[in-house]
Design a protein around this motif. Structure first.
Motif, short mmCIF file in Angstrom:
data_model
loop_
_atom_site.label_atom_id
_atom_site.label_comp_id
_atom_site.label_asym_id
_atom_site.label_seq_id
_atom_site.Cartn_x
_atom_site.Cartn_y
_atom_site.Cartn_z
N LEU A 2 -4.41 5.47 -7.94
CA LEU A 2 -4.38 4.43 -6.91
C LEU A 2 -4.61 5.03 -5.53
O LEU A 2 -3.84 5.89 -5.07
N HIS A 3 -5.65 4.57 -4.85
CA HIS A 3 -5.87 4.98 -3.47
C HIS A 3 -4.70 4.52 -2.61
O HIS A 3 -4.15 3.43 -2.81
N GLY A 4 -4.31 5.32 -1.64
CA GLY A 4 -3.14 5.01 -0.84
C GLY A 4 -3.21 3.74 -0.03
O GLY A 4 -2.19 3.19 0.38
N ASP A 5 -4.42 3.23 0.23
CA ASP A 5 -4.58 2.00 0.99
C ASP A 5 -4.87 0.79 0.10
O ASP A 5 -5.08 -0.32 0.60
N LEU A 6 -4.88 0.99 -1.23
CA LEU A 6 -5.15 -0.12 -2.14
C LEU A 6 -3.99 -1.11 -2.15
O LEU A 6 -2.83 -0.72 -2.29
N ILE A 7 -4.29 -2.40 -2.02
CA ILE A 7 -3.28 -3.44 -2.16
C ILE A 7 -3.02 -3.67 -3.64
O ILE A 7 -3.93 -4.02 -4.40
N HIS A 8 -1.78 -3.46 -4.07
CA HIS A 8 -1.44 -3.68 -5.47
C HIS A 8 -0.02 -4.22 -5.59
O HIS A 8 0.77 -4.12 -4.65
N GLY A 33 -8.30 -0.42 5.27
CA GLY A 33 -7.34 0.40 6.00
C GLY A 33 -5.90 -0.03 5.82
O GLY A 33 -5.59 -1.02 5.14
N LEU A 34 -5.01 0.72 6.45
CA LEU A 34 -3.57 0.49 6.33
C LEU A 34 -3.15 -0.66 7.24
O LEU A 34 -3.52 -0.70 8.42
N VAL A 35 -2.35 -1.60 6.68
CA VAL A 35 -1.97 -2.77 7.46
C VAL A 35 -0.58 -2.67 8.09
O VAL A 35 -0.31 -3.32 9.10
N PRO A 91 0.98 -9.27 5.45
CA PRO A 91 -0.09 -10.28 5.43
C PRO A 91 0.07 -11.16 4.19
O PRO A 91 0.74 -10.79 3.23
N SER A 92 -0.55 -12.32 4.22
CA SER A 92 -0.57 -13.17 3.02
C SER A 92 -1.84 -12.86 2.24
O SER A 92 -2.91 -12.65 2.83
N TYR A 93 -1.71 -12.80 0.92
CA TYR A 93 -2.83 -12.48 0.06
C TYR A 93 -3.10 -13.65 -0.89
O TYR A 93 -2.19 -14.37 -1.28
N ASP A 94 -4.37 -13.79 -1.25
CA ASP A 94 -4.77 -14.84 -2.19
C ASP A 94 -4.64 -14.30 -3.60
O ASP A 94 -5.24 -13.27 -3.93
N GLN A 132 0.86 -1.18 0.00
CA GLN A 132 0.00 0.00 0.00
C GLN A 132 0.90 1.23 0.00
O GLN A 132 1.88 1.30 0.75
N ASP A 133 0.58 2.23 -0.81
CA ASP A 133 1.44 3.41 -0.89
C ASP A 133 1.48 4.20 0.41
O ASP A 133 2.50 4.82 0.74
N ASN A 134 0.39 4.17 1.16
CA ASN A 134 0.38 4.88 2.45
C ASN A 134 1.40 4.33 3.44
O ASN A 134 1.79 5.03 4.38
N SER A 135 1.83 3.09 3.24
CA SER A 135 2.85 2.51 4.12
C SER A 135 4.14 3.31 4.06
O SER A 135 4.82 3.50 5.08
N PHE A 136 4.49 3.78 2.87
CA PHE A 136 5.77 4.43 2.64
C PHE A 136 5.71 5.95 2.78
O PHE A 136 6.72 6.60 3.07
N LEU A 137 4.53 6.51 2.55
CA LEU A 137 4.38 7.97 2.48
C LEU A 137 3.20 8.38 3.36
O LEU A 137 2.18 8.85 2.89
N TYR A 138 3.39 8.21 4.65
CA TYR A 138 2.29 8.33 5.61
C TYR A 138 2.09 9.77 6.07
O TYR A 138 3.06 10.46 6.41
N THR A 139 0.85 10.19 6.06
CA THR A 139 0.47 11.45 6.69
C THR A 139 -0.61 11.15 7.72
O THR A 139 -1.25 10.09 7.69
#
Length: 283
Positions: free
Chosen positions: A233-239, A194-196, A213-216, A155-162
């Protein structure tokens, strides 16, 4: 839509529902040609012996040197993990060995700044509700033929958190992105969970505060796009994206935007700028 940059109500609804949006023909062929030609020039002028920082999202410990930290306000070059032979030398030309160039192209280079600070991009951020947006980083990503490495789910918010979280990723395809050459994959709706975890810069380097986390795999959908398309891309999107095992590259220009109106940049982020970035606009 065309190249105005303003999504329709239906597109905005889709973005908030799915966590990502594809805007076709956001960038013109002329803009793409300008950016690709400019990157060719930057690579021609790059001296490989000055930097051997290998970019990997698997082993972040490799990124703890000053070269990585200082790239936040510079144009720096990062190699693919598989670019070097056992003897430590590049296995092919530097133009085919670079993973990415970052992280201040949008600020320093006139060609990339023209696109990054364009009216259509500001119009897009305004439609997403940003009051005082700043581009906090930019990357030219090559996804080289055969050796273009995977980018693990994140998630991008992991790296660039506000505080509160406000990051939005803008991923511009400079070439067609397909399943074969390593297009983006995303879990639709995953931003609602949300952010993991967060990516922290501490005294001993950078690290994640939680295990991944593990993803399917079956939850991910491919985001195949034509050159000129912009993926929001939303900052909390898993990609994620997989290795490029094709003979074709998959160039992209990526921006990350955060809001600075009523939002606080986290001091634990890896980016610690000496000079605050200029906002795209203030509303």
């Amino acid at each position: 839509m065309g190249i105005t940059g303003k999504p329709s109500p239906e597109q905005l609804h889709s973005f908030h529902s799915q966590g990502f949006l594809v805007i076709e023909s956001f960038s013109s062929p002329e803009e793409i040609d300008d950016m690709r030609r400019r990157m060719d020039q930057l690579l021609d002028g790059f001296d490989c012996s000055t930097a051997a920082s290998i970019f990997s999202t698997k082993n972040q410990q490799k990124l703890t040197d000053d070269y990585f930290y200082e790239s936040a306000e510079k144009i720096s070059f990062f190699f693919e993990e598989k670019a070097f032979g056992e003897d430590g030398n590049l296995k092919q030309a530097k133009q085919l060995s670079i993973n990415k160039v970052g992280h201040a192209l949008h600020e320093i280079d006139p060609v990339f700044k023209t696109f990054s600070c364009s009216e259509k991009l500001s119009s897009l951020m305004l439609s997403l509700g940003y009051k005082r947006p700043v581009i906090i980083q930019s990357m030219y990503i090559f996804k080289q033929p055969g050796i273009g490495g995977e980018v693990v789910p994140h998630q991008d918010n992991s790296f660039l958190y506000t505080e509160p979280p406000t990051c939005t990723g803008l991923w511009l395809a400079l070439e067609d992105a397909t399943i074969l050459n390593g297009c983006l994959w995303a879990i639709p709706g995953s931003h609602k969970n949300g952010l993991v975890r967060r990516f922290i810069r501490g005294d001993e380097g950078v690290y994640f505060d939680q295990p991944s986390p593990s993803y399917d795999d079956k939850d991910f959908v491919p985001v195949e796009v034509k050159a000129g398309s912009l993926v929001v891309l939303h900052g909390d999107l898993i990609h994620q994206s997989f290795e490029n095992q094709s003979p074709k590259s998959r160039h992209a220009y990526s921006l990350h935007v955060v809001d600075t109106d009523g939002c606080k940049w986290a001091q634990e982020n890896w980016i610690r700028r000496k000079v605050d970035p200029e906002p795209l606009y203030e509303s």
